[in-house]
Design an enzyme around this catalytic site. Sequence first.
Site, PDB file in Angstrom:
ATOM      1  N   THR A  16       0.831  -1.213   0.000  1.00  0.00           N
ATOM      2  CA  THR A  16       0.000   0.000   0.000  1.00  0.00           C
ATOM      3  C   THR A  16       0.862   1.259   0.000  1.00  0.00           C
ATOM      4  O   THR A  16       0.708   2.143  -0.851  1.00  0.00           O
ATOM      5  CB  THR A  16      -0.914  -0.005   1.253  1.00  0.00           C
ATOM      6  OG1 THR A  16      -1.704  -1.186   1.232  1.00  0.00           O
ATOM      7  CG2 THR A  16      -1.810   1.217   1.291  1.00  0.00           C
ATOM      8  N   VAL A  17       1.776   1.365   0.959  1.00  0.00           N
ATOM      9  CA  VAL A  17       2.547   2.608   1.103  1.00  0.00           C
ATOM     10  C   VAL A  17       3.592   2.735  -0.012  1.00  0.00           C
ATOM     11  O   VAL A  17       3.738   3.807  -0.622  1.00  0.00           O
ATOM     12  CB  VAL A  17       3.216   2.691   2.503  1.00  0.00           C
ATOM     13  CG1 VAL A  17       3.949   4.009   2.662  1.00  0.00           C
ATOM     14  CG2 VAL A  17       2.180   2.531   3.609  1.00  0.00           C
ATOM     15  N   LYS A 108       6.102   2.088  12.767  1.00  0.00           N
ATOM     16  CA  LYS A 108       5.950   2.511  14.168  1.00  0.00           C
ATOM     17  C   LYS A 108       6.267   1.401  15.162  1.00  0.00           C
ATOM     18  O   LYS A 108       6.790   1.657  16.247  1.00  0.00           O
ATOM     19  CB  LYS A 108       4.557   3.082  14.428  1.00  0.00           C
ATOM     20  CG  LYS A 108       3.380   2.235  13.982  1.00  0.00           C
ATOM     21  CD  LYS A 108       2.952   2.611  12.595  1.00  0.00           C
ATOM     22  CE  LYS A 108       2.101   1.571  11.963  1.00  0.00           C
ATOM     23  NZ  LYS A 108       0.985   2.086  11.221  1.00  0.00           N
ATOM     24  N   VAL A 135       3.575   8.039  12.391  1.00  0.00           N
ATOM     25  CA  VAL A 135       2.539   8.516  13.320  1.00  0.00           C
ATOM     26  C   VAL A 135       1.510   9.362  12.573  1.00  0.00           C
ATOM     27  O   VAL A 135       1.860  10.343  11.918  1.00  0.00           O
ATOM     28  CB  VAL A 135       3.146   9.371  14.458  1.00  0.00           C
ATOM     29  CG1 VAL A 135       2.059   9.805  15.438  1.00  0.00           C
ATOM     30  CG2 VAL A 135       4.249   8.631  15.187  1.00  0.00           C
ATOM     31  N   GLY A 137      -0.363   9.078   9.902  1.00  0.00           N
ATOM     32  CA  GLY A 137      -0.448   9.134   8.440  1.00  0.00           C
ATOM     33  C   GLY A 137       0.052  10.424   7.840  1.00  0.00           C
ATOM     34  O   GLY A 137       1.218  10.787   7.983  1.00  0.00           O
ATOM     35  N   ILE A 139      -0.604  13.540   8.632  1.00  0.00           N
ATOM     36  CA  ILE A 139      -0.442  14.727   9.494  1.00  0.00           C
ATOM     37  C   ILE A 139       1.046  14.900   9.814  1.00  0.00           C
ATOM     38  O   ILE A 139       1.668  13.964  10.321  1.00  0.00           O
ATOM     39  CB  ILE A 139      -1.214  14.576  10.836  1.00  0.00           C
ATOM     40  CG1 ILE A 139      -2.692  14.298  10.592  1.00  0.00           C
ATOM     41  CG2 ILE A 139      -1.028  15.819  11.695  1.00  0.00           C
ATOM     42  CD1 ILE A 139      -3.496  14.038  11.881  1.00  0.00           C
ATOM     43  N   GLU A 193      -3.230  -2.843   9.389  1.00  0.00           N
ATOM     44  CA  GLU A 193      -1.925  -3.505   9.429  1.00  0.00           C
ATOM     45  C   GLU A 193      -2.046  -4.920   8.863  1.00  0.00           C
ATOM     46  O   GLU A 193      -3.159  -5.471   8.782  1.00  0.00           O
ATOM     47  CB  GLU A 193      -1.433  -3.582  10.882  1.00  0.00           C
ATOM     48  CG  GLU A 193      -1.163  -2.236  11.504  1.00  0.00           C
ATOM     49  CD  GLU A 193      -0.141  -1.430  10.731  1.00  0.00           C
ATOM     50  OE1 GLU A 193       0.983  -1.899  10.514  1.00  0.00           O
ATOM     51  OE2 GLU A 193      -0.478  -0.304  10.318  1.00  0.00           O
ATOM     52  N   LYS A 208       2.427   4.498  18.396  1.00  0.00           N
ATOM     53  CA  LYS A 208       2.468   5.903  17.958  1.00  0.00           C
ATOM     54  C   LYS A 208       2.538   6.841  19.162  1.00  0.00           C
ATOM     55  O   LYS A 208       3.258   7.843  19.134  1.00  0.00           O
ATOM     56  CB  LYS A 208       1.228   6.200  17.113  1.00  0.00           C
ATOM     57  CG  LYS A 208       1.247   5.467  15.771  1.00  0.00           C
ATOM     58  CD  LYS A 208      -0.117   5.470  15.114  1.00  0.00           C
ATOM     59  CE  LYS A 208      -0.096   4.811  13.754  1.00  0.00           C
ATOM     60  NZ  LYS A 208      -1.438   4.590  13.206  1.00  0.00           N
ATOM     61  N   GLY A 305      -3.741   4.951   4.727  1.00  0.00           N
ATOM     62  CA  GLY A 305      -4.056   4.853   3.300  1.00  0.00           C
ATOM     63  C   GLY A 305      -2.863   5.230   2.450  1.00  0.00           C
ATOM     64  O   GLY A 305      -1.921   5.874   2.903  1.00  0.00           O
TER      65      GLY A 305
HETATM   66  P1  NAP Z   1       1.677  -3.976   2.861  1.00  0.00           P
HETATM   67  O1  NAP Z   1       0.651  -3.444   1.947  1.00  0.00           O
HETATM   68  O2  NAP Z   1       1.444  -5.270   3.543  1.00  0.00           O
HETATM   69  O3  NAP Z   1       3.061  -4.021   2.070  1.00  0.00           O
HETATM   70  C1  NAP Z   1       4.219  -4.592   2.606  1.00  0.00           C
HETATM   71  C2  NAP Z   1       5.224  -4.741   1.478  1.00  0.00           C
HETATM   72  O4  NAP Z   1       6.446  -5.243   1.998  1.00  0.00           O
HETATM   73  C3  NAP Z   1       4.797  -5.727   0.390  1.00  0.00           C
HETATM   74  O5  NAP Z   1       5.229  -5.258  -0.860  1.00  0.00           O
HETATM   75  C4  NAP Z   1       5.521  -7.026   0.764  1.00  0.00           C
HETATM   76  O6  NAP Z   1       5.829  -7.814  -0.370  1.00  0.00           O
HETATM   77  C5  NAP Z   1       6.798  -6.455   1.352  1.00  0.00           C
HETATM   78  N1  NAP Z   1       7.382  -7.326   2.377  1.00  0.00           N
HETATM   79  C6  NAP Z   1       6.884  -7.590   3.609  1.00  0.00           C
HETATM   80  N2  NAP Z   1       7.694  -8.404   4.288  1.00  0.00           N
HETATM   81  C7  NAP Z   1       8.731  -8.678   3.465  1.00  0.00           C
HETATM   82  C8  NAP Z   1       9.908  -9.460   3.582  1.00  0.00           C
HETATM   83  N3  NAP Z   1      10.195 -10.155   4.683  1.00  0.00           N
HETATM   84  N4  NAP Z   1      10.767  -9.504   2.534  1.00  0.00           N
HETATM   85  C9  NAP Z   1      10.501  -8.812   1.402  1.00  0.00           C
HETATM   86  N5  NAP Z   1       9.404  -8.034   1.225  1.00  0.00           N
HETATM   87  C10 NAP Z   1       8.533  -7.968   2.262  1.00  0.00           C
HETATM   88  O7  NAP Z   1       1.963  -2.928   4.044  1.00  0.00           O
HETATM   89  P2  NAP Z   1       1.688  -1.356   4.035  1.00  0.00           P
HETATM   90  O8  NAP Z   1       0.277  -1.117   4.415  1.00  0.00           O
HETATM   91  O9  NAP Z   1       2.237  -0.757   2.814  1.00  0.00           O
HETATM   92  O10 NAP Z   1       2.552  -0.917   5.328  1.00  0.00           O
HETATM   93  C11 NAP Z   1       3.956  -0.885   5.279  1.00  0.00           C
HETATM   94  C12 NAP Z   1       4.490  -0.183   6.525  1.00  0.00           C
HETATM   95  O11 NAP Z   1       3.948   1.132   6.598  1.00  0.00           O
HETATM   96  C13 NAP Z   1       4.130  -0.861   7.849  1.00  0.00           C
HETATM   97  O12 NAP Z   1       5.177  -0.641   8.768  1.00  0.00           O
HETATM   98  C14 NAP Z   1       2.884  -0.084   8.292  1.00  0.00           C
HETATM   99  O13 NAP Z   1       2.692  -0.120   9.678  1.00  0.00           O
HETATM  100  C15 NAP Z   1       3.266   1.297   7.837  1.00  0.00           C
HETATM  101  N6  NAP Z   1       2.153   2.220   7.607  1.00  0.00           N
HETATM  102  C16 NAP Z   1       1.096   1.824   6.850  1.00  0.00           C
HETATM  103  C17 NAP Z   1       0.071   2.721   6.604  1.00  0.00           C
HETATM  104  C18 NAP Z   1      -1.128   2.348   5.788  1.00  0.00           C
HETATM  105  O14 NAP Z   1      -2.069   3.153   5.727  1.00  0.00           O
HETATM  106  N7  NAP Z   1      -1.165   1.189   5.148  1.00  0.00           N
HETATM  107  C19 NAP Z   1       0.124   4.019   7.132  1.00  0.00           C
HETATM  108  C20 NAP Z   1       1.243   4.385   7.900  1.00  0.00           C
HETATM  109  C21 NAP Z   1       2.246   3.477   8.135  1.00  0.00           C
HETATM  110  P3  NAP Z   1       4.651  -8.473  -1.279  1.00  0.00           P
HETATM  111  O15 NAP Z   1       3.940  -7.309  -1.905  1.00  0.00           O
HETATM  112  O16 NAP Z   1       5.368  -9.301  -2.278  1.00  0.00           O
HETATM  113  O17 NAP Z   1       3.794  -9.247  -0.335  1.00  0.00           O
HETATM  114  N1  HSE Z   2      -3.037   0.666  10.399  1.00  0.00           N
HETATM  115  C1  HSE Z   2      -2.712   2.026  10.659  1.00  0.00           C
HETATM  116  C2  HSE Z   2      -3.977   2.796  10.964  1.00  0.00           C
HETATM  117  C3  HSE Z   2      -1.991   2.624   9.482  1.00  0.00           C
HETATM  118  O1  HSE Z   2      -5.056   2.303  10.632  1.00  0.00           O
HETATM  119  O2  HSE Z   2      -3.896   3.880  11.525  1.00  0.00           O
HETATM  120  C4  HSE Z   2      -1.499   4.021   9.728  1.00  0.00           C
HETATM  121  O3  HSE Z   2      -0.458   4.027  10.663  1.00  0.00           O
END
Ligand code: NAP
Ligand code: HSE
Length: 354
Positions: A16-17, A108, A135, A137, A139, A193, A208, A305
């Site tokens: 996603t990110v 985080k 922390v 998103g 903001i 997550e 956070k 998001g």
């Molecule tokens: P996600 O959609 O699950 O994406 C994770 C990515 O990392 C995928 O591309 C996955 O590969 C890859 N990956 C995971 N473990 C791996 C490993 N061991 N070796 C190689 N590649 C690996 O997660 P996300 O939502 O983008 O979140 C990523 C980070 O940002 C997390 O720390 C989350 O807490 C943080 N975050 C997320 C958001 C949000 O809104 N989603 C907001 C703020 C912070 P594949 O695609 O091949 O599975």
């Molecule tokens: N899973 C987290 C949330 C992503 O819903 O706030 C942003 O850190």
Amino acid sequence: MESAHTLYIGLLGLGTVGRGVVMSLESNRMQIETRTGCSIKVLGALVRHIEKPRNLDVSAFNVTDDPQAILLDPRIDVVVEVMGGVEPARSYIRQALLSRKHVVTANKELLAQYGDELGELADRQGVRLLFEASVAGGIPIVRMVQQYLTANRITSIRGILNGTCNYILTKMEDDGLPFAEALQNAQRLGYAEADPKSDVEGYDSSYKLAILANMAFPVKSLVSAVQRQGITEISEQDIRAAESMGCVIKLIGEATYDGQQVILKVGPRLLPREDALAGVRDVFNAVTLTADVVGDLTFIGRGAGELPTASAVIEDLMEVLRTPSPYWNEPLRSFSASESSEKGTTRDSSVTAH
Ligand code: NAP
Ligand code: HSE
């Protein structure tokens, strides 16, 4: 047109990110080049499953399942860690810092537990460790605390720190959706997550809150000291009962510092409709900081998001371009020494949960 300078980045993660980062660097390329005179180019992205469809043009960079293809590439200036989890993310970030690459991370969970270690390593290596996306998103609360409220003494932090939970509670209230269905929607929208227990059981908000508390207060805050409760016990009846009292239920993170101790709590709270946080709905987050000179400041924006989070990551990349010195890594850790001795507490005193 070729820019005078190019910042080369490698992504650890293209979910996603990561996808949001690639898309926003492309959509805002001209804006970035005009404002900085520099361009930012993605050279590679680490994934787990190379064959997974990404709904993204990946022809301009190397998609790999070999972490060393990113970590050992001498052209890469900044490693952007958006894979999540503690290991192997921690080892990869350490390796990147040891190779004198700047690191931008949205992780985080990792920072709440190993922020000190990673911040110290970044300082020693003379590179930046930036984490705006970790922390609330989109903001810009991390930079706000680190750079614009350092002469103020912050006394409390109160906010909605999890987009998934706020989305679920809003959908249960507005549309009468069952908890499980609202959570599924949040997952589909990329808010949750990888393990959504982290969201709904309050761990994500606790991480956070601990990160913010360590930047804001001079006493070390341990994530294990957060008094934590999630929203899994909240029923539709609870939501309707709150409504009948003119209230809403929100998952609130609160940290207070009385000059001696930090108290950290995350849990569902009944808020009267007049409360500034009661009207914060859907995936939005809000953080109110109280400080001695400025008083209350409230920040509201999308807390999860693809694009809101990418915004925080690409603003960190702009920060690397502006200030490649490690000076500002310092506030990742509790800024202890001087303030603690002034207050008669010890540098290493930890947080008490009540
Ligand atoms: P996600 O959609 O699950 O994406 C994770 C990515 O990392 C995928 O591309 C996955 O590969 C890859 N990956 C995971 N473990 C791996 C490993 N061991 N070796 C190689 N590649 C690996 O997660 P996300 O939502 O983008 O979140 C990523 C980070 O940002 C997390 O720390 C989350 O807490 C943080 N975050 C997320 C958001 C949000 O809104 N989603 C907001 C703020 C912070 P594949 O695609 O091949 O599975
Ligand atoms: N899973 C987290 C949330 C992503 O819903 O706030 C942003 O850190």
